[in-house]
Design an enzyme around this catalytic site. Structure first.
Site, mmCIF file in Angstrom:
data_model
loop_
_atom_site.group_PDB
_atom_site.id
_atom_site.type_symbol
_atom_site.label_atom_id
_atom_site.label_comp_id
_atom_site.label_asym_id
_atom_site.label_seq_id
_atom_site.Cartn_x
_atom_site.Cartn_y
_atom_site.Cartn_z
ATOM 1 N N HIS A 163 -5.278 -2.944 -2.921
ATOM 2 C CA HIS A 163 -4.876 -2.013 -3.985
ATOM 3 C C HIS A 163 -4.746 -2.694 -5.338
ATOM 4 C CE1 HIS A 163 -4.231 1.276 -1.187
ATOM 5 N NE2 HIS A 163 -3.765 0.360 -0.353
ATOM 6 N N LYS A 223 -11.642 1.094 -1.869
ATOM 7 C CA LYS A 223 -10.656 1.781 -2.724
ATOM 8 C C LYS A 223 -11.188 1.827 -4.158
ATOM 9 C CE LYS A 223 -7.417 1.374 0.867
ATOM 10 N NZ LYS A 223 -6.664 0.481 1.725
ATOM 11 N N SER A 272 0.799 -1.224 0.000
ATOM 12 C CA SER A 272 0.000 0.000 0.000
ATOM 13 C C SER A 272 0.831 1.272 0.000
ATOM 14 C CB SER A 272 -0.940 -0.002 1.204
ATOM 15 O OG SER A 272 -0.210 -0.046 2.416
HETATM 16 C C1 LIG Z 1 -6.718 0.245 3.141
HETATM 17 C C2 LIG Z 1 -6.178 -1.094 3.386
HETATM 18 C C3 LIG Z 1 -6.837 -1.976 4.236
HETATM 19 C C4 LIG Z 1 -8.025 -1.574 5.066
HETATM 20 O O1 LIG Z 1 -9.176 -1.507 4.300
HETATM 21 P P1 LIG Z 1 -10.366 -0.562 4.807
HETATM 22 O O2 LIG Z 1 -11.536 -1.055 4.037
HETATM 23 O O3 LIG Z 1 -9.964 0.828 4.453
HETATM 24 O O4 LIG Z 1 -10.503 -0.762 6.265
HETATM 25 C C5 LIG Z 1 -6.341 -3.247 4.347
HETATM 26 N N1 LIG Z 1 -5.231 -3.629 3.698
HETATM 27 C C6 LIG Z 1 -4.566 -2.798 2.883
HETATM 28 C C7 LIG Z 1 -3.352 -3.288 2.182
HETATM 29 C C8 LIG Z 1 -5.005 -1.498 2.720
HETATM 30 O O5 LIG Z 1 -4.319 -0.661 1.960
#
Ligand SMILES: *Cc1c(COP(=O)(O)O)cnc(C)c1O
Length: 382
Positions: free
Chosen positions: A210, A239, A182
């Protein structure tokens, strides 16, 4: 409570002195990649809404219709009365996208990882976590009570050696990694990790937060490795899918166990039905528009080419700075030019690796990418 007040004030002062204090900045998201902050319009390179689906007309309409039909909240845990009919539809779609028998939707990606790991392992078991994996994987690992070992970033040979040495001392073993890291934007070697895991009866969990929507025509990072089978495929709806929520795709038995035992599912209110509806609509857009899914990575590659950096592997491109205070200064200098690029500091990233994290979206035009590439060199040299 004076001691509490003192604790908070001293902690804040210490963070401030190390340029590690964080503050919220109300930011209104406008059309495309534009945002408004303190009355200024800024071009954002810090949003994970890679496909702009949070604002897509069909996605918004689906959410609005679900609110009309089901109301705004789920009303209870999914195991009580919060399992709205849309959840089943969404889970079938996610399982189809990832090629698994079944899926389970959680309240968020964080809740997913915090629920999955303690359900599957505990004391006497082992979790091996890539050192750069997301914070919520570590949180889930800690909650499980299993022994936790950090794996040097993407070091498949280290994993093979570790499991060769120590696998027999543990009951169950999970190897957990981001599929797309990330804060670094690079990919995990999921094919080679899966091979080592299979050889040692370890279960691979990949977090595709991602990757989904933006790699392999939207199917995500695992699909970049055809023939590789990953038993635990976790991700987020927050995302590229544009809304909110998290998920796990896995076999029917694993999903049934998760639904019966994962504490973040059992003891937390179900996802609002509108989030399920918008995710279903977003997945439909993703399935029907491979060109849209390809755009964020194409923009990232145009940027890395312009900057003379190695080609981007995902829509995320880090520009390394090192020092936290300097990273914040660089972010502020970009802000003065109307470009929003948030600085990422410890503990989100290791000490001495503060950086600008640039996230490209389908909404960026070639001229937007060129503008950022033109502004950066002078700021980095300052
Ligand atoms: C953003 C993210 C999460 C958390 O997801 P949310 O739905 O925002 O709680 C988990 N793992 C990774 C790699 C992330 O980038």
């Amino acid at each position: 409570m004076q001691s509490l007040q003192n604790f908070a004030e001293q902690k804040l002062a210490s963070l401030e002195a190390r340029a590690l204090r964080r503050t919220l900045a109300p930011t209104r998201r406008m059309e495309g990649a534009w945002v408004e902050r303190e009355g200024r319009r800024l071009l954002s390179f810090s949003c994970n809404d890679y496909l702009g689906l949070s604002h897509h007309p069909a996605v918004k309409a689906a959410a609005a219709a679900a609110i009309e039909t089901y109301g705004v909240g789920a009303g209870a845990s999914r195991l009580v009365t919060g399992d709205h009919p849309l959840m089943e539809v969404l889970e079938a779609r996610l399982a189809a996208l990832k090629g698994t028998e079944a899926a389970c939707v959680f309240g968020s990606g964080y809740l997913a990882n915090a629920g999955i790991l303690p359900t599957l392992v505990g004391p006497g078991d082992l979790i091996v976590v890539d050192e750069l994996a997301h914070s919520c994987i570590w949180a889930g690992a800690k909650l499980s009570g299993a022994e936790i070992t950090a794996l040097r970033h993407n070091a498949v040979d280290d994993l093979a050696a570790l499991l060769g040495d120590r696998r027999a001392s543990f009951g169950r073993v999970i190897v957990a990694t981001d599929g797309v890291f990330s804060m670094d934007g690079d990919l995990a070697p999921l094919d080679r990790l899966a091979e080592v895991c299979a050889a040692h009866d370890a279960w691979l969990l990949s977090d595709d937060a991602h990757g989904v929507g933006v790699l392999a025509e939207g199917r995500g990072s695992a699909s970049l490795f055809p023939g590789t089978s990953i038993p635990l495929q976790m991700g987020t709806l927050s995302k590229a899918i544009g809304g909110y929520g998290g998920y796990l795709c896995a076999s029917r038995a694993v999903i049934d166990l998760i639904k019966s035992r994962a504490r973040t599912l059992v003891y937390s209110t179900g996802l609002p039905p509108a989030c399920a509806a918008s995710a279903i609509a977003a997945l439909e857009v993703i399935a029907g528009d491979a060109a849209l899914c390809a755009r964020p990575l194409a923009n990232a590659r145009a940027f890395t080419a312009a900057m003379g950096l190695p080609p981007a592997q995902s829509p995320i491109v880090p520009v390394m700075i090192g020092d936290a205070a300097r990273a914040v200064e660089a972010s502020q200098a970009l802000l003065e030019e109307g470009l929003l690029v948030v600085a990422i500091r410890p503990p989100t990233v290791p000490d001495g690796t503060s950086r600008l994290r640039i996230a490209f979206s389908a909404d960026h035009a070639p001229a937007d990418v060129a503008r950022l590439a033109a502004a950066l060199p002078a700021i980095l040299a300052a």
